[in-house]
Design a protein around this motif. Structure first.
Motif, PDB file in Angstrom:
ATOM      1  N   UNK A  96      59.435  12.652 -23.468  1.00 59.24           N
ATOM      2  CA  UNK A  96      59.771  11.998 -22.198  1.00 59.24           C
ATOM      3  C   UNK A  96      61.157  11.401 -22.213  1.00 59.24           C
ATOM      4  N   UNK A  97      61.996  11.773 -23.204  1.00 61.73           N
ATOM      5  CA  UNK A  97      63.365  11.304 -23.232  1.00 61.73           C
ATOM      6  C   UNK A  97      63.590  10.219 -24.253  1.00 61.73           C
ATOM      7  N   UNK A  98      64.846   9.819 -24.414  1.00 63.52           N
ATOM      8  CA  UNK A  98      65.195   8.819 -25.425  1.00 63.52           C
ATOM      9  C   UNK A  98      64.524   7.456 -25.182  1.00 63.52           C
ATOM     10  N   UNK A  99      64.373   7.079 -23.918  1.00 63.78           N
ATOM     11  CA  UNK A  99      63.771   5.769 -23.636  1.00 63.78           C
ATOM     12  C   UNK A  99      62.337   5.704 -24.146  1.00 63.78           C
ATOM     13  N   UNK A 100      61.608   6.766 -23.973  1.00 62.45           N
ATOM     14  CA  UNK A 100      60.228   6.792 -24.443  1.00 62.45           C
ATOM     15  C   UNK A 100      60.172   6.753 -25.965  1.00 62.45           C
ATOM     16  N   UNK A 101      61.073   7.484 -26.612  1.00 59.86           N
ATOM     17  CA  UNK A 101      61.090   7.496 -28.072  1.00 59.86           C
ATOM     18  C   UNK A 101      61.446   6.119 -28.628  1.00 59.86           C
ATOM     19  N   UNK A 102      62.409   5.457 -28.003  1.00 62.55           N
ATOM     20  CA  UNK A 102      62.796   4.133 -28.480  1.00 62.55           C
ATOM     21  C   UNK A 102      61.679   3.122 -28.275  1.00 62.55           C
ATOM     22  N   UNK A 103      60.996   3.190 -27.129  1.00 62.21           N
ATOM     23  CA  UNK A 103      59.901   2.266 -26.871  1.00 62.21           C
ATOM     24  C   UNK A 103      58.743   2.492 -27.831  1.00 62.21           C
ATOM     25  N   UNK A 110      59.021   3.702 -30.876  1.00 64.22           N
ATOM     26  CA  UNK A 110      59.432   3.242 -32.190  1.00 64.22           C
ATOM     27  C   UNK A 110      59.351   1.720 -32.301  1.00 64.22           C
ATOM     28  N   UNK A 111      59.651   1.014 -31.200  1.00 59.55           N
ATOM     29  CA  UNK A 111      59.574  -0.443 -31.222  1.00 59.55           C
ATOM     30  C   UNK A 111      58.136  -0.943 -31.258  1.00 59.55           C
ATOM     31  N   UNK A 112      57.234  -0.215 -30.611  1.00 60.01           N
ATOM     32  CA  UNK A 112      55.838  -0.653 -30.559  1.00 60.01           C
ATOM     33  C   UNK A 112      55.086  -0.305 -31.840  1.00 60.01           C
ATOM     34  N   UNK A 113      55.244   0.952 -32.269  1.00 64.90           N
ATOM     35  CA  UNK A 113      54.546   1.443 -33.462  1.00 64.90           C
ATOM     36  C   UNK A 113      53.068   1.087 -33.413  1.00 64.90           C
ATOM     37  N   UNK A 114      52.446   1.354 -32.271  1.00 63.17           N
ATOM     38  CA  UNK A 114      51.036   1.031 -32.089  1.00 63.17           C
ATOM     39  C   UNK A 114      50.268   2.318 -31.876  1.00 63.17           C
ATOM     40  N   UNK A 115      49.307   2.634 -32.717  1.00 62.84           N
ATOM     41  CA  UNK A 115      48.556   3.872 -32.563  1.00 62.84           C
ATOM     42  C   UNK A 115      47.524   3.766 -31.449  1.00 62.84           C
ATOM     43  N   UNK A 116      46.993   4.873 -31.045  1.00 64.36           N
ATOM     44  CA  UNK A 116      45.961   4.906 -30.038  1.00 64.36           C
ATOM     45  C   UNK A 116      44.723   4.235 -30.603  1.00 64.36           C
ATOM     46  N   UNK A 117      44.070   3.361 -29.783  1.00 62.81           N
ATOM     47  CA  UNK A 117      42.880   2.664 -30.218  1.00 62.81           C
ATOM     48  C   UNK A 117      41.784   3.667 -30.552  1.00 62.81           C
ATOM     49  N   UNK A 118      41.240   3.523 -31.726  1.00 61.49           N
ATOM     50  CA  UNK A 118      40.207   4.466 -32.167  1.00 61.49           C
ATOM     51  C   UNK A 118      38.925   3.727 -32.505  1.00 61.49           C
TER      52      UNK A 118
END
Length: 227
Positions: free
Chosen positions: A210-217, A219-227
């Motif tokens: 989805x572009x650089x903005x999505x990749x940066x966001x 990387x900042x969150x580093x939160x996996x999908x709730x399992x």
């Protein structure tokens, strides 16, 4: 010639001792009423006052009970502080971003896998929204086959996972949003990411690029999908 008896001569009686001789001026002076004596009133016509009409008597005024005190002066209100400068309302926290690597052809499969994991973890289906950048999701086509009225009613009811185009113009906000980048130009994917993040309350899962903005966001969150 008959002779008549001579009438006796009458002499004035002399006043007794201690009584003054009457004066000539006293006999001639007219009598005037003494000063201050009451003058006889001239009779006049007096109008009698009409008799009062009987009615209710006015109630006597009640006096204050003994020991009652007059209320004192009311306390003055405290000074109202002047309002300070307005502070801007705190911005709502943005949802965390999770990015799943996938090509445009793989994006739909990765999105379905993500939805399955969310539901298996205990997420309610009505809290999940799936948005596609390219072709509509097969479930979206299936729901539209019953008519648009029924399709949009599902969004309002919020009882199941809702599938829609990323360019959705109706208000829709859910706890989790899954963005499927399955085609389309790069600028449309970047715009879809920004709008999708505004619709997510907790988590945004991006399937594809989805572009650089999505990749940066992500990387900042580093939160996996709730399992």
């Amino acid at each position: 010639m008959p002779v008549f008896p001579e009438e006796p001569e009458i002499h004035e009686s002399l006043p007794g001792p201690g009584v003054p001789f009457p004066r000539e001026s006293d006999a001639q002076a007219p009598r005037t009423p003494a000063s201050g004596s009451a003058t006889p009133a001239t009779p006049s016509t007096v109008t009698a006052a009409p008799a009062p009409v009987p009615g209710q008597r006015p109630a006597p005024g009640r006096s204050a009970p003994p020991g009652a005190e007059r209320p004192g002066p009311k306390p003055r209100p405290a000074g109202i502080p002047k309002p300070g400068p307005r502070r801007p309302a705190p911005a709502a926290p943005q949802a965390a971003v999770q990015q799943l690597t996938a090509t445009a052809a793989q994006a739909l499969d990765r999105a379905d896998e993500a939805v399955d994991r969310l539901l298996e973890s205990g997420r309610d289906p009505g809290t999940v929204l799936v948005l596609t950048v390219g072709e509509p999701h097969p479930w979206q086509r299936h729901e539209l086959s019953f008519g648009e009225e029924r399709y949009w009613a599902q969004l309002a009811e919020g009882g199941d996972v809702f599938y829609a185009d990323a360019a959705l113009t109706r208000p829709a906000r859910r706890e989790v949003v899954v963005l499927v980048v399955n085609g389309g130009p790069a600028d449309r994917a970047a715009k879809a990411f920004t709008e999708a993040r505004g619709r997510a309350a907790e988590l945004l899962v991006v399937c594809g690029n989805a572009g650089p903005a999505a990749a940066a966001a992500a990387a900042a969150a580093s939160r996996p999908v709730t399992a």
